[in-house]
Design a protein around this motif. Structure first.
Motif, PDB file in Angstrom:
ATOM      1  N   ILE A  36      31.417  57.169  39.208  1.00  0.00           N
ATOM      2  CA  ILE A  36      32.245  56.235  39.986  1.00  0.00           C
ATOM      3  C   ILE A  36      32.423  54.918  39.239  1.00  0.00           C
ATOM      4  O   ILE A  36      33.525  54.368  39.182  1.00  0.00           O
ATOM      5  CB  ILE A  36      31.618  56.013  41.379  1.00  0.00           C
ATOM      6  N   ASN A  37      31.345  54.408  38.641  1.00  0.00           N
ATOM      7  CA  ASN A  37      31.436  53.152  37.887  1.00  0.00           C
ATOM      8  C   ASN A  37      32.376  53.273  36.689  1.00  0.00           C
ATOM      9  O   ASN A  37      33.101  52.339  36.362  1.00  0.00           O
ATOM     10  CB  ASN A  37      30.043  52.725  37.400  1.00  0.00           C
ATOM     11  N   ILE A  38      32.362  54.429  36.033  1.00  0.00           N
ATOM     12  CA  ILE A  38      33.188  54.614  34.836  1.00  0.00           C
ATOM     13  C   ILE A  38      34.650  54.800  35.196  1.00  0.00           C
ATOM     14  O   ILE A  38      35.534  54.152  34.611  1.00  0.00           O
ATOM     15  CB  ILE A  38      32.685  55.838  34.028  1.00  0.00           C
ATOM     16  N   PHE A  39      34.928  55.673  36.162  1.00  0.00           N
ATOM     17  CA  PHE A  39      36.304  56.116  36.381  1.00  0.00           C
ATOM     18  C   PHE A  39      36.990  55.516  37.605  1.00  0.00           C
ATOM     19  O   PHE A  39      38.215  55.401  37.610  1.00  0.00           O
ATOM     20  CB  PHE A  39      36.347  57.640  36.486  1.00  0.00           C
ATOM     21  N   LEU A  40      36.241  55.164  38.628  1.00  0.00           N
ATOM     22  CA  LEU A  40      36.887  54.664  39.839  1.00  0.00           C
ATOM     23  C   LEU A  40      36.905  53.146  39.931  1.00  0.00           C
ATOM     24  O   LEU A  40      37.854  52.565  40.442  1.00  0.00           O
ATOM     25  CB  LEU A  40      36.229  55.260  41.080  1.00  0.00           C
ATOM     26  N   ASP A  41      35.850  52.503  39.433  1.00  0.00           N
ATOM     27  CA  ASP A  41      35.835  51.039  39.477  1.00  0.00           C
ATOM     28  C   ASP A  41      36.891  50.439  38.561  1.00  0.00           C
ATOM     29  O   ASP A  41      37.319  49.306  38.738  1.00  0.00           O
ATOM     30  CB  ASP A  41      34.456  50.507  39.079  1.00  0.00           C
TER      31      ASP A  41
END
Length: 355
Positions: free
Chosen positions: A123-128
């Protein structure tokens, strides 16, 4: 004069080190985008842009060969994925982002606590970095997420993945019908409507982690006969190629290699004769290949255009860093040896004077 030369050399080395870091970590990713080909839409409201992410395989906590370097390798790999992804995302401005499995490298062996740690990193890599609510994100499991190659696929692993990335297996967007194919457990969605392959009022897109046309089987025949997809997007092989075959006869298979040297935009009309499968290259530099990047597809009416947005080589970056560290080591070693020599000379002179 001697002191001045040392000072100049040290300043040059410092400028070289700082300049290299700034270039690699800031400018190299931006400059790399000049190699990418933009695909134009004739009518934006009828045009669907798709970003395809395959095999990011974020590093786990246990299987690094040099285990003491695991925190550093995790940091560097995650950061590389984040930087290349956000550049691809901003370049495409996609309507749909499709993650084609193997999101995590060790999820199939992870405890529940570790699995949720890995999910937070995804989530931190791709969604944030891409938080637009209008963009549809589609998630598929791979063998490293739920098992299938090195470990068994279990109900618990499947449910754990589906709970983390909850969504239906059949997704409609505009005139596109995207459906998930799980070759690891031989599952496809239930679809009972009758349709013809040549009917392109709705485009059917099959999504699978493991390739289909590339590896024919009884299950693949079932998928093609029941779902009649116009196009397939797959991953797993860490390679980039396009496979097409006659949608009905399926006798001869034609392969087209897609390489970083080839920046061509491939164009196809869907629903005319052939079915097309696009193997998307891995997005991670840790998969033992320099040919890494993101798939970029645009579908407008029944026309599909495709290219690959190749990422810069992180291995070349790391080799350059290693060379600079080696220079610093030589400089430090030379300084230490010179200091030792001076101390030995002084000691020798004191002995002479003492006599």
């Amino acid at each position: 004069m001697r002191y001045s030369r040392k000072k100049i050399f040290l300043c040059m080395l410092s400028v070289l080190l700082i300049g290299t870091i700034v270039y690699i970590e800031l400018f190299s990713y931006y400059i790399n985008t000049y190699n990418w080909r933009q695909i134009q839409c004739q009518h934006r409201d009828k045009c669907t842009k798709i970003l395809l992410v395959a095999d990011p395989q974020i590093i786990g906590n246990h299987e690094e060969i040099l285990h003491f370097l695991t925190p550093l390798t995790i940091f560097d790999s995650d950061r590389f994925l984040m930087k290349t992804y956000i550049h691809a995302y901003n370049f495409i401005e996609p309507d749909i982002v499709i993650f084609l499995g193997d999101l995590m490298d060790e999820a199939h062996r992870a405890s529940n606590h570790e699995f949720h740690q890995y999910v937070r990193r995804i989530i931190n890599i791709f969604l944030d970095t891409s938080s637009s609510s209008s963009v549809r994100h589609i998630w598929l499991p791979g063998d490293n997420d739920i098992g299938g190659e090195d470990s068994l696929v279990t109900k618990e692993k499947i449910e754990r993945f589906e709970h983390a990335f909850s969504q239906p297996s059949f997704i409609t967007f505009r005139h596109l019908n995207l459906f998930k194919i799980n070759r690891l457990v031989s599952e496809i969605p239930v679809y009972k409507k009758k349709r013809e392959f040549f009917d392109t009022s709705e485009i059917f897109i099959g999504l699978s982690h493991v390739p289909l046309l590339f590896k024919p089987s009884i299950f693949v025949e079932k998928v093609l006969n029941k779902m009649m997809p116009h196009v397939l997007f797959t991953a797993h092989e860490h390679k980039s190629m396009i496979i097409n075959t006659d949608a009905h006869l399926r006798q001869d298979i034609h392969l087209t290699q897609v390489t970083p040297e080839n920046h061509e935009i491939f164009e196809y009309s869907l629903g005319t004769k052939d079915i097309y499968e696009f193997l998307i290259p891995t997005a991670s530099y840790r998969m033992g290949t320099n040919k890494i990047g993101y798939g970029y597809a645009v579908i407008e009416n029944n026309d599909l255009k495709y290219t690959v947005l190749w990422s810069p080589s992180r291995f070349n970056h790391l080799i350059l860093y290693g060379f600079l560290v080696f220079l610093l080591f030589l400089y430090s070693l030379n300084k230490i040896l010179c200091k030792c020599c001076r101390l030995l000379k002084c000691s020798h002179r004191k002995k002479i004077y003492s006599y």
